[in-house]
Scaffold this motif. Structure first.
Motif, PDB file in Angstrom:
ATOM      1  N   THR A 189       3.583 -65.036  36.374  1.00 54.35           N
ATOM      2  CA  THR A 189       3.864 -63.556  36.061  1.00 54.35           C
ATOM      3  C   THR A 189       4.522 -63.319  34.694  1.00 54.35           C
ATOM      4  N   ARG A 190       5.524 -64.318  34.534  1.00 54.72           N
ATOM      5  CA  ARG A 190       6.414 -64.354  33.312  1.00 54.72           C
ATOM      6  C   ARG A 190       5.473 -64.463  32.270  1.00 54.72           C
ATOM      7  N   TRP A 197       2.004 -74.101  14.915  1.00 51.87           N
ATOM      8  CA  TRP A 197       2.211 -74.002  13.283  1.00 51.87           C
ATOM      9  C   TRP A 197       1.876 -75.377  12.451  1.00 51.87           C
ATOM     10  N   ASP A 220       4.975 -76.165  19.561  1.00 57.04           N
ATOM     11  CA  ASP A 220       6.134 -76.066  20.627  1.00 57.04           C
ATOM     12  C   ASP A 220       6.036 -75.677  21.908  1.00 57.04           C
ATOM     13  N   PHE A 252       3.635 -61.570  31.716  1.00 57.63           N
ATOM     14  CA  PHE A 252       4.005 -60.429  30.970  1.00 57.63           C
ATOM     15  C   PHE A 252       4.377 -60.833  29.435  1.00 57.63           C
ATOM     16  N   LEU A 253       4.764 -61.925  29.387  1.00 59.42           N
ATOM     17  CA  LEU A 253       5.061 -62.014  27.782  1.00 59.42           C
ATOM     18  C   LEU A 253       3.634 -62.160  27.002  1.00 59.42           C
ATOM     19  N   HIS A 287       8.198 -75.377  24.199  1.00 55.46           N
ATOM     20  CA  HIS A 287       9.044 -74.274  24.768  1.00 55.46           C
ATOM     21  C   HIS A 287       8.661 -72.846  24.199  1.00 55.46           C
ATOM     22  N   ARG A 288       8.066 -72.587  23.392  1.00 55.84           N
ATOM     23  CA  ARG A 288       7.781 -71.245  22.678  1.00 55.84           C
ATOM     24  C   ARG A 288       6.591 -70.564  23.301  1.00 55.84           C
ATOM     25  N   THR A 310       6.135 -83.746  30.322  1.00 57.13           N
ATOM     26  CA  THR A 310       4.688 -83.136  30.834  1.00 57.13           C
ATOM     27  C   THR A 310       4.832 -81.622  30.411  1.00 57.13           C
ATOM     28  N   ARG A 311       3.831 -80.893  30.766  1.00 59.73           N
ATOM     29  CA  ARG A 311       3.971 -79.437  30.384  1.00 59.73           C
ATOM     30  C   ARG A 311       4.214 -78.756  31.961  1.00 59.73           C
ATOM     31  N   THR A 312       4.068 -77.285  31.616  1.00 59.38           N
ATOM     32  CA  THR A 312       4.087 -76.683  33.086  1.00 59.38           C
ATOM     33  C   THR A 312       2.957 -75.725  33.049  1.00 59.38           C
ATOM     34  N   GLY A 319       4.723 -68.197  17.246  1.00 59.81           N
ATOM     35  CA  GLY A 319       5.065 -69.250  16.347  1.00 59.81           C
ATOM     36  C   GLY A 319       5.217 -70.562  17.233  1.00 59.81           C
ATOM     37  N   ALA A 320       4.464 -70.622  18.534  1.00 60.85           N
ATOM     38  CA  ALA A 320       4.671 -71.708  19.034  1.00 60.85           C
ATOM     39  C   ALA A 320       3.673 -72.993  18.332  1.00 60.85           C
ATOM     40  N   CYS A 360       9.392 -79.874  32.472  1.00 63.71           N
ATOM     41  CA  CYS A 360       8.812 -80.793  31.595  1.00 63.71           C
ATOM     42  C   CYS A 360       9.368 -82.400  31.305  1.00 63.71           C
ATOM     43  N   VAL A 372      11.675 -80.861  17.245  1.00 67.53           N
ATOM     44  CA  VAL A 372       9.886 -80.190  17.432  1.00 67.53           C
ATOM     45  C   VAL A 372       9.537 -79.560  16.189  1.00 67.53           C
ATOM     46  N   ARG A 373      10.411 -78.845  15.628  1.00 62.26           N
ATOM     47  CA  ARG A 373      10.007 -77.824  14.238  1.00 62.26           C
ATOM     48  C   ARG A 373      10.534 -78.510  13.060  1.00 62.26           C
ATOM     49  N   MET A 395       5.958 -66.974  39.835  1.00 68.24           N
ATOM     50  CA  MET A 395       7.006 -66.537  38.879  1.00 68.24           C
ATOM     51  C   MET A 395       6.492 -66.790  37.550  1.00 68.24           C
ATOM     52  N   LYS A 396       6.341 -68.197  37.310  1.00 70.03           N
ATOM     53  CA  LYS A 396       5.756 -68.802  36.108  1.00 70.03           C
ATOM     54  C   LYS A 396       4.731 -67.842  35.442  1.00 70.03           C
ATOM     55  N   PHE A 442      14.344 -63.576  33.662  1.00 67.71           N
ATOM     56  CA  PHE A 442      12.983 -63.587  33.628  1.00 67.71           C
ATOM     57  C   PHE A 442      12.181 -63.914  32.296  1.00 67.71           C
TER      58      PHE A 442
END
Lengths: 331, 540, 258, 131
Positions: C4-5, C137, C148, C8-9, C150-151, C187-189, C134-135, D119, D69-70, C1-2, A165
């Motif tokens: 909610t995640r 900076w 970033d 949550f995060l 991903h973060r 792309t992004r999500t 820190g996504a 992505c 990326v970083r 799913m996304k 998750f």
């Protein structure tokens, strides 16, 4: 002492597996012979144990009633905690097995000498730790089906998705991996630091914990740190379950540790306290309905006993009964 | 007899943290006040039990038969094969420790071997040694130990420090019931003649005379007659109390302490007054003059031998069904064992209240109804005229007796009665009542004076909960539905929680019951003046 | 799913902010860096910035080439619903972005002159300060406020913090709404925030940002504003330039020549 | 034996569940043969040795991601001295097909493909869909 001995034993097993994995001639033993032997011991052992329990009858209907009995129509009976129907018993058992109902009642008692006063406080940590461990264990075992079954069933993937998750890093961090280790460490910590639990703990109690910890840690190390060849793992696994074992050239030393410890656990389980896994289903204080005055429970070995009959009694006290003016069978 | 027990503050100089040593290597002493004396040889002989002799636990030589070990192991094997509970409970404990601080004896004594898990380990270790592969091979490492005379003595000591109250089994995640294990070990000990007089003398008495106290028929009759006189004195009403009356509708069975002991006796008065008031066609039996069953505290077989009288007498007298009085383990036996042991009671009819017409379907097989079920049904159907203010001098709490609570589930009926016959009712704290109730500390044949230290220790948790409601609400009466409670809790409460009396539910019923043709009540059934009730409360 | 995640995060992220205090510690260690905007410490380093010459821009009426170029390069989806729109570089009426400079006598046509706006790559970016993971900076080597994805956990603190509205949130999966996919750029999500990165991927290849390159009027000039010899500095030395809401102390690096 | 039916049924259920993989694979005719991956036609050597890539490609990808990326580094010097652009779509997928390579093996071992493809685009697929 018990803790140390069991820790050393697990270390030795780990070391042997590690070394064995390095020697190619040992790989057949570790990859094939050991898992088969362990699985056989597990299945035969567990079935034997359950049948052994089952072979002893349940002479009396002795549920521990944890709620109001079914009696008068206007008194609300506790249909689960003091179940008098089959459904109630089934629900009671389900809650016990899936949610650890009884452990949820746990409390802690302390004594204050002044007064004196006994203090009771909520204590759900054991419940939480146990539940966390067992559920993680179940999820992890099911997750491993992906190595044994091809194609991988959807529910395994779905479970994996839920487990991952948080989508942290790659391979994704699985929550159960963290939870199981934290829970095991908590249970171990508890055994070591709670004086009461420490006092009752035996060698085998620590052994089970160290064994499970060893399995969990070696698995986690393999997944996140010291990578192994998963394709080879799956080939080995499928080879084993289809009875056409193959020995992959190399998987990684940690894998042998993991596999050996799992085999140890499988073989050890039926002969240790870990059989509680099967035993809980047969527990007479939980799986019997509280209906013993409604339905006669039959004891298969009920035998006649020597009693003091009325006639013998009347004979012995005849004169006194007569003097007291009580009725007699024979004047 | 031991001297006076130590003061409460001395008795609680305990710590729940056990030492770090291996429990298998710690030794214990038979300290005065913590164990019961051995059974007299005559009682063993009367009951045809093995190895009658003179001996005492504190002596080094217990005069065991030479092949005692063989007997025990054979007995164990036999019981493992006969009781799934026993075999299972030997196997599946994980020593999680949830039960550790649930036992009243552990809470009162802090003796680590009074943790239910360790009590069971005393025999589990022997089971492993002789009945499991791992134990036979790995011995100590597998938690096994040899059966020695010291082990046997330890069994005797600690399995006579268990009141079979089942509180631990409520908390055990596997439902392991120490009562089951205690029953087994006591059976084993009986095989080699290791038993206590406080269990076997009542059993022998009961076998011979029909009741534990050894009351013979004429004395029994006198006692009942005396009660009838006393009722007339208090209420001005002359009740009838038939004994051995053939053709009565209902056979009434009570624990024999009700005939003589105080405060049980007040409960007896309550029964007699109630039955008279509703015109119940019932009879006592002088032959089956005991509901309690001390046989239960020695072996299943002995339980059956003593219990057999109830159905036999019901059959002989030709009654339709059986009513049972306030008693604890009596009801465990009746509810969970009697029908199995001595049934089927097909010569009786499904119990129906002749007053309200209520069918007691929950007792349709055993055909025996609890007096609290019976009375609460009467009250619910408004068949009784009650004046609860006659109990205003009591601030009442209710102690769930272990066996009706955890071996039957009789929780609401007595509470319903109390709420209808008394105005001041207060519950003790949540985790000390209902299925989590604490034992009086003297059940299962431990309620003797030589055992007073241990009894007081075992009674601490219950007394402490009573103290809570005493201090908070001014509670001065702890009611209960168990003869052993009534016999032993007064001692424990006087020691730990002075000012709280002990009484039965039907004592309160007796006070509140407005009888036809009664004179103005001046006193309650204890003979305490009623109008002084308020003052008495304050003084208490 | 996304979603909610992400949600949550978001919560756990907020907790992390409170607990870890990494940023807080950094600020405490070096108050100069954490608080002052274009203090002496920042001067020596490279800071990429851009000049928008509004006069040149206005010449090409109706031109949106810069926007199109950016959108194409970065797989920007197009949505009808304004709440869903993703904007890296876009247009706003002139008086909207410089309302505090208004003289009330400005001609209505000039007032509504569409002016390109984009992330200001601030010296002291508030978005960076609030990001719990820190996504986002500020790159020390060139001053780009970087992301970033991903973060990013989609907490949208950065969107609240940015005074320029330069950040967009993906409320829905953008991929089906992208006209023409550029395989060289991800792309992004759903559930992440995005914004202009000064085409860091093009800069790495020695190219100019897509918008700069696409502008037919050369109205966009890109370079190091800390380098006195750079083209941007030369231009800024000669003309008055405005920065959006510079009074907030964010130190914006997009300069507008009027 | 009390509750005979329940106990036997329970045991059979348990045995069935434990041996489920064996039944499944025997019935489905599954063998230990791994999937035949479509290897790049135009290249002989990956950016790292095969054994490393088999077990640890995710580590390499994470490392690349971090660098690009970083840290703003885009070039990767491989073990054999060759220099690569650190790009998932631009480098990896120029040789490997996502479907025929990545997904296949991931599906085989039941490792959920990480969210890379949410992505990052597969150039081949983009080309196909564009047509």
């Amino acid at each position: 002492m018990n803790a140390l001995t069991s820790f050393i034993l697990i270390l030795v097993v780990t070391g042997l597996a590690f070394a064995g994995g390095e020697i190619s001639s040992c790989r057949v033993l570790l990859d094939v012979v050991l898992p088969y032997a362990a699985m056989a011991a597990f299945l035969v052992g567990l079935v034997y144990r359950v049948l052994k329990w089952a072979s002893s009858p349940v002479p009396f209907n002795i549920p521990t009633t944890c709620g109001q009995q079914k009696s008068l129509s206007w008194i609300k009976s506790s249909w689960i905690e003091s179940a008098h129907t089959k459904l109630g018993v089934a629900v009671r058992m389900a809650i016990e097995i899936l949610l650890f109902r009884s452990l949820f009642r746990n409390s802690r008692a302390q004594i204050r000498q002044e007064g004196p006063r006994l203090l009771y406080s909520e204590n759900k940590w054991l419940w939480l730790g146990a539940l966390a461990f067992h559920w993680s264990m179940l999820v992890i075992v099911l997750r491993h089906l992906r190595f044994f079954v091809e194609p991988v069933p959807r529910f395994i993937l779905a479970m994996d998705a839920v487990d991952g998750f948080f989508q942290i890093s790659a391979p994704q961090l699985l929550v159960t991996d963290v939870v199981i280790i934290v829970a095991l460490l908590f249970l171990l910590q508890r055994r070591l630091t709670d004086p009461k639990v420490r006092y009752i703990s035996l060698f085998s109690d620590y052994l089970a914990l160290f064994l499970l910890l060893g399995i969990a840690i070696s698995g986690v190390l393999m997944r996140y740190f010291f990578k192994v060849d998963l394709e080879a793992v799956k080939q080995l696994a499928i080879g084993l379950v289809t009875f056409s074992p193959i020995v992959p050239a190399s998987i990684g030393a940690l894998f042998f540790v993991h596999l050996t410890l799992v085999s140890f656990l499988l073989a050890y389980l039926p002969f240790s306290k870990l059989v509680h896994m099967g035993g809980i289903f047969l527990s007479p204080t939980r799986n019997l309905p509280n209906d013993s005055r409604m339905v006669r429970h039959v004891n298969p070995w009920n035998y006649p006993v020597k009693v003091h009959t009325y006639q013998e009694w009347e004979e012995e006290f005849h004169d006194k009964i007569k003097a007291a003016g009580l009725p007699l069978e024979r004047e | 007899m031991p001297g006076a027990p130590p003061k409460p503050e001395e008795l609680v100089q305990i710590s729940y943290d056990p030492p770090r040593a291996d429990w298998r290597k710690t030794r214990f002493d038979f300290q005065k006040g913590t164990y019961c004396y051995s059974a007299a040889a005559k009682n063993l002989r009367y009951l045809d039990l093995p190895n009658p002799r003179d001996w005492q636990p504190y002596e080094a030589d217990w005069k065991l038969p030479p092949n005692w070990k063989e007997i025990i192991l054979k007995g164990m094997k036999e019981r493992l094969e006969k009781f799934r509970s026993f075999r299972l409970f030997m196997d599946i404990c994980v020593r999680c420790g949830a039960c550790a601080d649930k036992c009243h004896f552990f809470l009162g004594s802090a003796d680590p071997k009074n943790m239910p898990v360790l009590r069971a380990e005393l025999i589990r270790s022997v089971y492993r040694r002789y009945f499991t592969l791992a134990g036979r091979i790995f011995r100590g490492l597998a938690g096994a130990r040899d059966l020695t005379e010291d082990v046997l003595k330890e069994w005797f000591y600690y399995f006579y420090q268990c009141t079979e109250c089942r509180r631990c089994s409520v908390f055990c995640p596997f439902g392991i019931d120490t009562a089951e294990i205690t029953i087994m070990v006591r059976e084993l000990l009986n095989l080699v003649g290791v038993n206590t007089n406080w269990v076997l003398e009542p059993a022998a008495n009961c076998f011979r005379t029909g009741n534990h106290l050894g009351i013979q028929p004429h004395t029994f009759k006198d006692s009942i007659d005396f009660a009838v006189d006393e009722i007339e004195e208090i209420t001005g009403v002359r009740v009838e109390a038939p004994i051995n009356k053939k053709g009565a509708e209902i056979l009434f069975i009570v624990p024999s302490a009700d005939y003589f002991a105080v405060p049980h006796y007040y409960t007896l008065l309550g029964y007699l007054m109630l039955f008279h008031e509703i015109g119940l066609d019932y009879t006592f039996s002088a032959y089956a003059s005991e509901g309690g069953n001390f046989g239960f505290f020695s072996s299943h077989e002995m339980m059956k031998r003593l219990n057999a009288k109830i159905y036999a007498e019901a059959k002989r007298l030709g009654v339709k069904w059986i009513l049972g009085g306030e008693c604890g383990h009596m009801w465990r036996v009746i509810h969970q064992y009697m029908d199995t042991l001595n049934g089927p009671a097909d010569f009786l009819e499904e119990p129906v209240s002749p007053i309200t017409g209520t069918r007691f379907a929950n007792a349709r097989s055993t055909k025996m109804v609890h007096i609290c079920e019976f009375t609460s049904d009467l009250i619910y159907n408004r068949k009784l005229k009650l004046d609860p203010s006659r109990n205003d001098h009591w601030k009442v709490t209710f102690h769930d007796s272990c066996n009706p609570a955890r071996g039957m589930g009789l929780l609401e009926e007595p509470r319903y009665i109390i709420r209808n016959v008394a105005n001041h009712f207060y519950e003790m704290p949540e985790n000390t009542i209902r299925e989590q109730t604490f034992c009086c500390g003297s059940g299962a044949g431990l309620g003797t004076d030589e055992n007073i230290d241990m009894r007081l220790r075992g009674g601490l948790p219950r007394a402490n909960a009573a103290k809570y409601v005493r201090d908070k609400y001014g509670v001065n009466l702890l009611t209960c539905i168990c003869a052993i409670d009534k016999a032993t809790l007064p001692t424990a409460l006087e020691y730990w929680t002075p000012g709280v009396e002990v009484g039965g539910i039907h004592e309160l019923v007796a006070n509140a019951l407005v009888m036809k043709g009664e004179k103005e009540r001046i006193t309650d059934v204890r003979g305490e003046p009623l109008q002084l009730g308020k003052e008495a409360t304050v003084n208490a | 799913m996304k979603i909610t995640r992400k949600e949550f995060l978001k919560i756990s992220g907020a907790c992390l902010v409170a607990l870890s205090g990494k940023e807080v510690l950094a600020v405490l260690d070096n108050p100069a860096e954490g608080q002052s905007s274009s203090s002496s410490a920042g001067k020596a380093r490279k800071q990429l910035g851009m000049i928008v010459d509004t006069r040149k821009c206005a010449k090409a009426e109706g031109c949106t080439k810069c926007i199109q170029a950016c959108n194409a390069a970065h797989n920007i989806p197009s949505f009808q619903d304004p709440d869903h729109q993703i904007k890296w570089i876009w247009e706003k009426p002139f008086d909207d972005i410089f309302s505090s400079y208004e003289t009330q006598y400005l001609d209505a046509s000039l007032k509504e002159e569409p002016t390109p706006v984009l992330c200001n790559h601030c010296d002291n970016p508030p978005c960076v300060r609030v990001c719990p993971t820190g996504a986002t900076w500020k790159r020390p080597e060139d001053g780009i406020v970087m992301m970033d994805w991903h973060r990013c956990i989609g907490c949208r603190y950065c969107m609240a913090a940015c005074p320029y509205g330069a950040r967009s949130f993906n409320w829905v999966d953008p991929r089906p709404h992208i006209e023409r996919l550029n395989p060289d750029f991800p792309t992004r999500t759903k559930g992440v925030v995005e914004k202009c990165t000064f085409c860091s991927e093009r800069l790495a290849n020695g190219q100019l940002p897509a918008c700069v390159e696409a502008c037919p009027e050369k109205a966009l000039v890109f370079g190091d504003v800390n380098d006195p010899k750079s083209e941007v500095r030369q231009m800024l030395a000669k003309s008055y330039a405005l920065r959006r809401r510079a009074e907030l102390g964010t130190g914006p690096n997009i300069y507008y020549l009027i | 034996m009390r509750d005979k039916v329940w106990i036997i049924a329970g045991l059979l259920l348990f045995l069935g569940l434990v041996t489920y993989p064996a039944w499944h694979d025997l019935v489905a005719g599954t063998t230990a043969k791994p999937p035949q991956l479509v290897l790049p036609a135009n290249q002989k050597q990956c950016v790292a040795p095969l054994s490393y890539m088999r077990t640890s490609h995710m580590k390499l990808l994470l490392q690349w991601r971090r660098s690009v990326v970083r840290d703003g580094q885009t070039k990767y010097v491989a073990f054999d001295g060759k220099v690569y652009n650190m790009k998932l779509s631009g480098t990896c997928l120029r040789c490997h097909s996502q479907q025929e390579f990545c997904t296949r093996c991931h599906n085989y071992v039941g490792v959920r493909t990480p969210y890379c493809w949410n992505c990052h685009l597969d150039p081949a697929q983009v080309k196909r869909s564009a047509r």
